[in-house]
Motif scaffolding. Structure first.
Motif, short mmCIF file in Angstrom:
data_model
loop_
_atom_site.label_atom_id
_atom_site.label_comp_id
_atom_site.label_asym_id
_atom_site.label_seq_id
_atom_site.Cartn_x
_atom_site.Cartn_y
_atom_site.Cartn_z
N ALA A 1 7.26 -9.09 30.34
CA ALA A 1 8.47 -7.93 31.16
C ALA A 1 9.92 -7.65 29.85
CB ALA A 1 9.43 -9.50 31.90
N PHE A 2 9.85 -7.72 28.57
CA PHE A 2 11.10 -7.15 27.69
C PHE A 2 10.10 -5.62 27.64
CE2 PHE A 2 11.87 -7.57 23.41
CZ PHE A 2 12.76 -6.75 23.13
N GLY A 3 8.45 -5.55 27.69
CA GLY A 3 7.80 -4.58 27.01
C GLY A 3 8.52 -3.53 28.21
N VAL A 4 7.71 -4.23 29.72
CA VAL A 4 7.72 -3.60 30.34
C VAL A 4 9.43 -2.56 30.62
CG1 VAL A 4 8.02 -2.90 33.02
CG2 VAL A 4 5.91 -4.20 31.63
N VAL A 5 9.90 -3.06 30.72
CA VAL A 5 11.70 -3.07 30.55
C VAL A 5 12.33 -1.79 29.55
CG1 VAL A 5 14.05 -4.04 30.07
CG2 VAL A 5 12.58 -4.42 32.33
N SER A 6 11.37 -2.04 28.20
CA SER A 6 11.65 -1.57 27.63
C SER A 6 10.92 0.53 27.33
CB SER A 6 11.20 -1.50 25.66
OG SER A 6 11.87 -2.64 25.05
N ALA B 1 7.69 6.18 25.36
CA ALA B 1 7.71 4.62 26.49
C ALA B 1 6.34 3.53 26.07
CB ALA B 1 8.08 4.93 27.39
N LEU B 2 5.43 4.66 25.85
CA LEU B 2 3.49 3.85 25.73
C LEU B 2 4.01 3.16 24.94
CD1 LEU B 2 1.79 6.36 28.19
CD2 LEU B 2 2.54 4.19 28.76
N VAL B 3 4.45 3.84 23.49
CA VAL B 3 4.30 2.88 21.98
C VAL B 3 5.09 1.76 22.04
CG1 VAL B 3 4.37 3.62 19.88
CG2 VAL B 3 3.40 5.40 21.14
N VAL B 4 6.30 1.78 22.21
CA VAL B 4 7.24 0.57 22.36
C VAL B 4 7.26 -0.04 23.04
CG1 VAL B 4 9.55 0.40 22.57
CG2 VAL B 4 9.39 2.77 21.60
N MET B 5 6.24 0.16 24.58
CA MET B 5 6.57 -0.84 24.97
C MET B 5 5.15 -2.13 24.29
SD MET B 5 4.64 -1.19 29.16
CE MET B 5 3.37 -0.33 29.06
N GLN B 6 4.59 -1.95 23.73
CA GLN B 6 3.12 -2.51 23.23
C GLN B 6 3.99 -3.51 22.10
OE1 GLN B 6 0.44 -3.50 24.32
NE2 GLN B 6 1.23 -1.59 25.90
N ILE B 7 5.56 -2.75 21.22
CA ILE B 7 5.56 -3.51 20.01
C ILE B 7 6.08 -4.54 20.90
CG2 ILE B 7 7.06 -3.83 18.33
CD1 ILE B 7 5.85 -0.32 18.07
N ALA B 8 7.33 -3.93 21.36
CA ALA B 8 8.55 -4.86 22.45
C ALA B 8 7.60 -6.62 22.93
CB ALA B 8 9.40 -4.33 23.49
N ILE B 9 6.11 -6.29 23.50
CA ILE B 9 5.34 -6.92 23.98
C ILE B 9 5.18 -8.25 22.59
CG2 ILE B 9 2.70 -7.65 24.94
CD1 ILE B 9 3.84 -5.41 26.84
N ALA B 10 4.57 -7.15 21.70
CA ALA B 10 4.26 -7.78 20.42
C ALA B 10 5.82 -9.10 19.88
CB ALA B 10 3.98 -7.25 19.66
#
Length: 508
Positions: A180-185, A198-207
C-alpha cells in the motif's frame, strides 16, 4: 569447550531469544497452522491483488508503454543482481531442523555485506546499462533502483524467522502495508507527471515498508558476528538455491533484454506488461500456498507418507485454482487487456494469449521447488535449472527474428516440453510418482479444457452484439459455472475441495 548451561540457569533473554528458533511446538498442530496460515495468506493475497490490479489500471492510463519499457530494461538487470541479496539463506533458515542465535546472526551480517556490495556494483554498472540499451536515462534509473538492495538485506532474516515460526498473519500484514505504501507513492508521483520515476519509487517504497514491518513484528535482534558458528551447511544450501535462481532468472529475463535491444522500448513495454498481467492473478494463488507449503513440508521431512499426502493435496488445490484462470485468460485475452490496460494496449493481447499457453502448467512446475527446498536437495534443483534454462534460452533466440510475438510463441512451446521431465526429476527418490501427480491434476485439467471451449463459443456468439465488459462478464460466468459443475458433480470432487473451505472457517 565449556558445557552449555542447563535450562534452569539460562537468563530470561536467552530463553526469549531461543523461541525464534525452536519448531517442536509447531508439529503438534501442523495441519491447523497450515490451514489457518493458508486462509490468512489467501486473504492477504486478495488484498495485495486488489492493490496491484487497481494501481495497474490507473498507472497504465497515467503512464506510457515507453515508461514501462524503460523500467523493464533496468529491472532485467537489477532483478538479476537482487538474486544475490538473499543468497538462499532465508530458505536455509526456514528449512533447517535446528538452528541457533549465533548462526542466524552470522547469516544476517552475510546478507548485509552482500547487499552493500550489490548496491555498489549496480551503481558502477549503471553507465554500462545505458550504453547497452543506447538510452542515457537508464544511468540514473539504475542508480536509484539499487538503493532498494540495502533495505532488502536488512529484512531477509527477520522475515525468514517469521516464516519459520509460521507467523503468517504477521507476514501478511507486512506485505499489505508495504505494498500500500508503494502503490500510494507511485500514484501520487504519476499523477504529478513523474513518469517512469513513479515505477522506480514504488519498488523502493515497498522495500522500506517490508523492512520496517519485519523489524517491528519480529523482536529478534542480531549480535555481532562470531567465529565457529557452524554455518557452512547453511551456506552450501543457500549457494545451490542461489545458483538455481540466478540461472532461472537469466533464462526468464533474457527475453526482455533481447526484445529491448533488438526491437526497442515499445515492443518490450507490450511484452513485459502482457507477461506481468498474466502472472499477476497466478501469483496471488501460488504465493500464499507456497508460503505455507514450504515450512509445512520442511517439518514433515521425517515422515515420507505424510509428506506425500500433504504435497499431493497442495498440488491438487493449486491446479484446481489456476487451470481455469489461465484458460479463461487465453479465451478472452483481448477483453482482459482492453479492460485493464486500455485500448492503446490492444496489441499486447496476442502476446498475452501466447504466454498464457506457457502458463498452463507453470504453477505445477513451480511446486517442484517445494520438493527440492523442503528436502534440502537444492543441488539437484541447480542441475535441473541448468537443463531447463538452456532449452528456454534456445527458444528465445529462435523466436527473436519474428519480434515479441515470435519470442512468446517459442517460449510457450519450450515450457510445454519441460513439464514431464521437470516433475519426473523432482519426484525421483520420493514416495511421490508421476502417476500420483497426473491423478492429482487430471480432472481439473479436463474440466478446464471443456469449460474453455464452451467459453470461446460464447465469446464468438456475443462478440458482434455486446460491449467488451459484458462479454468478459458473460464468459467468466460461463467458465466458472461450467468448470465447477464438471469438477464437483461429474467428477465427484465437491466434498474434497469444500473441505478446504470448511477447515478455513473452523480455523479462522
Amino acid at each position: 569447550m565449556p558445557e552449555p548451561l542447563p535450562e534452569s540457569l539460562k537468563t530470561s533473554s536467552e530463553s526469549d531469544r531461543d523461541r525464534h528458533f525452536r519448531t517442536d511446538h509447531l508439529n503438534a498442530d501442523l495441519k491447523k497452522r497450515s490451514v489457518r496460515g493458508g486462509a490468512v495468506t489467501l486473504v492477504a493475497q486478495a488484498c495485495k491483488f486488489t492493490l496491484q490490479i487497481g494501481s495497474t489500471v490507473i498507472l497504465a492510463r497515467l503512464l506510457a508503454p515507453q515508461d514501462y519499457g524503460l523500467v523493464g530494461m533496468v529491472t532485467a538487470v537489477t532483478g538479476f543482481v537482487a538474486l544475490f541479496k538473499d543468497m538462499g539463506l532465508s530458505m536455509a533458515t526456514i528449512q533447517k531442523a535446528e538452528i541457533n542465535h549465533r548462526q542466524i546472526s552470522n547469516l544476517f551480517w552475510v546478507n548485509i555485506a552482500v547487499s552493500l556490495l550489490l548496491t555498489l556494483v549496480t551503481c558502477a554498472l549503471a553507465p554500462a546499462v545505458a550504453v547497452f540499451y543506447n538510452e542515457p536515462r537508464l544511468t540514473l534509473i539504475t542508480i536509484v533502483s539499487a538503493i532498494g538492495f540495502l533495505f532488502g538485506g536488512l529484512t531477509v532474516q527477520h522475515q525468514a524467522l517469521l516464516n519459520r515460526q509460521m507467523r503468517f498473519t504477521a507476514l501478511a500484514a507486512i506485505d499489505i502495508v508495504a505494498m500500500a505504501f508503494g502503490v500510494v507513492s507511485a500514484l501520487v508521483l504519476a499523477w504529478y507527471g513523474a513518469g517512469y520515476w513513479a515505477l522506480v519509487v514504488m519498488q523502493i517504497a515497498i522495500a522500506i515498508g517490508q523492512m520496517g514491518g519485519a523489524w517491528l513484528l519480529c523482536s529478534w535482534r542480531p549480535s555481532l558476528p562470531q567465529r565457529h558458528a557452524n554455518i557452512r551447511e547453511l551456506l552450501t544450501f543457500g549457494s545451490h538455491l542461489t545458483g538455481f535462481n540466478v540461472i532461472n532468472y537469466f533464462a526468464r529475463n533474457l527475453d526482455n533484454i533481447l526484445i529491448g535491444r533488438s526491437w526497442g522500448a515499445g515492443q518490450l513495454g507490450l511484452y513485459s506488461k502482457a507477461y506481468g498481467l498474466l502472472l499477476l492473478p497466478l501469483q496471488q494463488i501460488n504465493a500464499p500456498i507456497t508460503a505455507v507449503a514450504i515450512p509445512s513440508l520442511s517439518r514433515l521431512q521425517a515422515d515420507p507418507q505424510q509428506f506425500r499426502n500433504y504435497y499431493l493435496k497442495a498440488v491438487s488445490l493449486v491446479t484446481f485454482l489456476t487451470l481455469p484462470l489461465v484458460i479463461l485468460s487465453i479465451a478472452i485475452s483481448e477483453e482482459v487487456v482492453t479492460l485493464i490496460l486500455g485500448s492503446q494496449w490492444r496489441e499486447a493481447s496476442f502476446l498475452f494469449r501466447f504466454l498464457g499457453v506457457a502458463a498452463i502448467f507453470q504453477p505445477l512446475c513451480n511446486t517442484a521447488g517445494w520438493l527440492y527446498i523442503a528436502t534440502g536437495k537444492t543441488d539437484r534443483m541447480l542441475k535441473w535449472g541448468v537443463f531447463a534454462s538452456s532449452l528456454t534460452v534456445v527458444s528465445f533466440f529462435i523466436g527473436l527474428p519474428y519480434g515479441a510475438r515470435g519470442v512468446a510463441l517459442c517460449y510457450a512451446v519450450a515450457m510445454l516440453l519441460q513439464v514431464y521431465p521437470c516433475m519426473y526429476y523432482a519426484t525421483r527418490g520420493l514416495e511421490i510418482t508421476t502417476s500420483d501427480l497426473f491423478s492429482a491434476i487430471a480432472q481439473s485439467l479436463v474440466a478446464a479444457i471443456i469449460a474453455g471451449i464452451a467459453t470461446i463459443g460464447v465469446k464468438f456468439v456475443l462478440d458482434p452484439i455486446l460491449p467488451v465488459w459484458e462479454i468478459a462478464i458473460a464468459c467468466t460466468l460461463v467458465m466458472t459455472i461450467l468448470y465447477v459443475a464438471i469438477v464437483f458433480y461429474l467428477f465427484g470432487k465437491k466434498s474434497f475441495y469444500l473441505s478446504f473451505l470448511q477447515e478455513f472457517k473452523q480455523r479462522r
